[in-house]
Design an enzyme around this catalytic site. Structure first.
Site, short mmCIF file in Angstrom:
data_model
loop_
_atom_site.label_atom_id
_atom_site.label_comp_id
_atom_site.label_asym_id
_atom_site.label_seq_id
_atom_site.Cartn_x
_atom_site.Cartn_y
_atom_site.Cartn_z
N GLY A 35 -35.60 51.87 8.76
CA GLY A 35 -36.90 51.73 9.40
C GLY A 35 -37.07 52.20 10.82
O GLY A 35 -38.17 52.09 11.36
N TYR A 57 -51.21 58.66 2.74
CA TYR A 57 -51.27 57.63 3.78
C TYR A 57 -52.10 58.03 5.00
O TYR A 57 -52.17 57.26 5.95
CB TYR A 57 -49.88 57.33 4.35
CG TYR A 57 -48.73 57.24 3.40
CD1 TYR A 57 -48.64 56.19 2.48
CD2 TYR A 57 -47.69 58.16 3.45
CE1 TYR A 57 -47.54 56.09 1.64
CE2 TYR A 57 -46.58 58.06 2.62
CZ TYR A 57 -46.51 57.02 1.71
OH TYR A 57 -45.44 56.92 0.89
N PRO A 96 -30.78 53.92 7.50
CA PRO A 96 -31.76 54.87 8.04
C PRO A 96 -32.02 56.04 7.09
O PRO A 96 -31.10 56.58 6.49
CB PRO A 96 -31.08 55.36 9.32
CG PRO A 96 -29.62 55.24 9.04
CD PRO A 96 -29.48 54.00 8.18
N CYS A 139 -56.65 71.92 -6.28
CA CYS A 139 -58.03 71.59 -6.62
C CYS A 139 -58.32 70.13 -6.36
O CYS A 139 -58.57 69.35 -7.28
CB CYS A 139 -58.28 71.93 -8.08
SG CYS A 139 -58.34 73.68 -8.33
C1 LIG Z 1 -37.28 53.28 2.49
C2 LIG Z 1 -36.12 52.39 2.68
C3 LIG Z 1 -35.17 52.68 3.66
C4 LIG Z 1 -35.33 53.81 4.63
O1 LIG Z 1 -36.39 53.61 5.49
P1 LIG Z 1 -36.66 54.64 6.68
O2 LIG Z 1 -37.94 54.18 7.27
O3 LIG Z 1 -36.75 56.00 6.08
O4 LIG Z 1 -35.51 54.55 7.61
C5 LIG Z 1 -34.05 51.89 3.73
N1 LIG Z 1 -33.86 50.85 2.88
C6 LIG Z 1 -34.76 50.54 1.93
C7 LIG Z 1 -34.49 49.41 1.03
C8 LIG Z 1 -35.92 51.29 1.80
O5 LIG Z 1 -36.82 50.96 0.86
#
Ligand SMILES: *Cc1c(COP(=O)(O)O)cnc(C)c1O
Length: 433
Positions: A248, A334, A291, A361
């Site tokens: 994240g 999004y 990550p 399209c």
């Molecule tokens: C999507 C996800 C990630 C990666 O998230 P990023 O925002 O790309 O770093 C890691 N763990 C889980 C369980 C996810 O669903």
């Protein structure tokens, strides 16, 4: 320029990783996806080194390979010492094809089918991150049939209030992912899991969300998880050895987005976790992180050719490119914002406000609205920055548009790591009787 790997050449062309994007577009055709491999490696090694330094041996980052899954990516992050997470048998197959060590693979997802479980077990992957009771039972039975003891983590929802940070939405109680701590169901699940044959519970996982730019949501989630782990040790006599904090870390897509310092943020999370564990008098678990975006997003750039520039009198201007939602569905899905450059005139003032439209399209097939670029002409190359994550991996063949190639740039050299799809690929699965 939005990132340090984007520059302008003497003849006014946009450069990425030190390479002239207009020349690369002429060499490989467009749409073209570029990956700055040096930057991917730098990001991967930053995570590996910082996690080892601040969390200690046994702690490691897993590359969330849904961000960009292809054979070369598994090789690149693997050689930098990362483990990986996969969410499907297709991603697992790709990782194994790349020779990725099975014991460093974690199998995620909120609904692993029996085929997924069979494939993971037979491939001897390191861990399943199990989502719920049905899934744990499936793994237990199938591992038992093979005489195996399969290590698993349990995905829990720490119940972080998404209102504290709107970007955080997968760690809340009402989620399709994981099992909730707050409702008592996580504890019940653990009590069951500890009695099941064929599996070894190694710890817990949580994932708070995406595009997080500071340590606080991770610290909040860690507090809830560590307090829960201390509680489980008391109530069930079970001590978890692993805590996986998910992914994240945010990435800067447009000038108004902040930066995050990966190393510093990991240090701050580690200090927080060490203190919390000390308060409970419990040893610090092995910490994992996942990550995806922050490994590969700003290592990517997509280059297109402008087909037409259309100004609707009294309304706005549309710049039509030879790609769109088929290679980058994120604006359509999004409304994600991107930074766009006229790569052919990167030294001219960016004073032409326009909407960048794809060729499908669908009127929603847009890449960006209301962005300013140097006034383009048909034939100019248009570059969209920060497209390394969740672009190619979400691409489709809608309208039978072949996917672009991916060209990796490393140390001044370029090489194709995914070839362009052909029209023959478009009909490869069609039965022609
Ligand atoms: C999507 C996800 C990630 C990666 O998230 P990023 O925002 O790309 O770093 C890691 N763990 C889980 C369980 C996810 O669903």
């Amino acid at each position: 320029m939005i990132h340090s790997n984007i520059t302008v050449s003497d003849d006014g062309h946009l450069c990425f990783a030190g390479r002239d994007t207009v020349q690369l577009a002429e060499k490989y055709g467009t749409p073209l996806m570029l990956i700055d491999e040096d930057r991917v490696r730098e990001r991967a090694s930053t995570y590996v080194a910082a996690m080892r330094e601040y969390f200690g041996e046994g702690s490691a980052p897993l590359y969330a390979s849904k961000a960009l899954s292809c054979v070369a990516m598994y090789k690149i992050v693997g050689s930098e010492g990362m483990s990986v997470d996969v969410v499907s048998s297709g991603e697992l197959y790709t990782a194994l094809k790349a020779g990725f060590p099975a014991e460093r693979i974690y199998f995620h997802g909120n609904n692993k089918t029996a085929d997924d479980v069979r494939y993971g077990l037979d491939s001897r992957i390191g861990y399943f991150v199990a989502d719920n009771l049905d899934e744990v039972e499936r793994i237990s039975v199938m591992a038992g049939e093979r005489g195996m003891t399969q290590p698993i983590l349990l995905r829990l929802t720490p119940g972080i209030d998404p209102h504290t940070n709107e970007k955080i939405s997968t760690g809340k109680v009402d989620s399709k992912f994981g099992t909730a701590i707050e409702t008592g169901q996580a504890e019940q699940l653990i009590a069951r899991v500890l009695t099941m044959p064929g599996i070894k519970l190694c710890g817990f996982h949580c994932h708070v969300g995406s595009q997080v730019f500071d340590q606080y949501p991770f610290c909040d989630a860690a507090d809830i998880m560590i307090d829960f782990m201390a509680h489980i040790e008391q109530s069930l006599g079970y001590r978890a050895e692993i805590l996986n904090l998910g992914g994240g870390f945010g990435v800067r897509y447009v000038d108004s987005d902040p930066y995050i310092d990966i190393r510093d943020t990991i240090r701050l999370i580690a200090e927080h976790i060490n203190n919390r564990c000390a308060e409970h008098g419990m040893p610090v678990p092995r910490i994992l992180m996942e990550p995806g975006r922050s490994i590969v997003a700003d290592s990517g750039m997509t280059v297109y050719t402008v087909g037409s520039v259309k100004t609707i009198a009294g309304y706005k201007s549309y710049v039509a490119i030879d790609g769109g939602m088929t290679d980058n569905p994120r604006y359509t899905l999004y409304g994600s914002k991107y930074t766009v450059y006229n790569a052919s005139r990167a030294d001219a003032p960016a004073d032409f406000k326009c909407t960048v439209a794809g060729r499908c399209c669908e009127s929603g097939d847009l890449i960006a609205e209301g962005v300013s670029v140097a006034r383009p002409q048909s034939g100019d190359k248009l570059a969209v920055a920060v497209t390394g994550a969740y672009n190619y991996s979400m691409a489709s063949n809608y309208n039978r548009v072949p996917r672009p190639p991916i060209v990796a740039l490393r140390g001044g050299a370029d090489r194709v790591i995914v070839r362009r799809e052909t029209y023959a690929d478009m009909v490869a699965c069609d039965i022609d009787e």
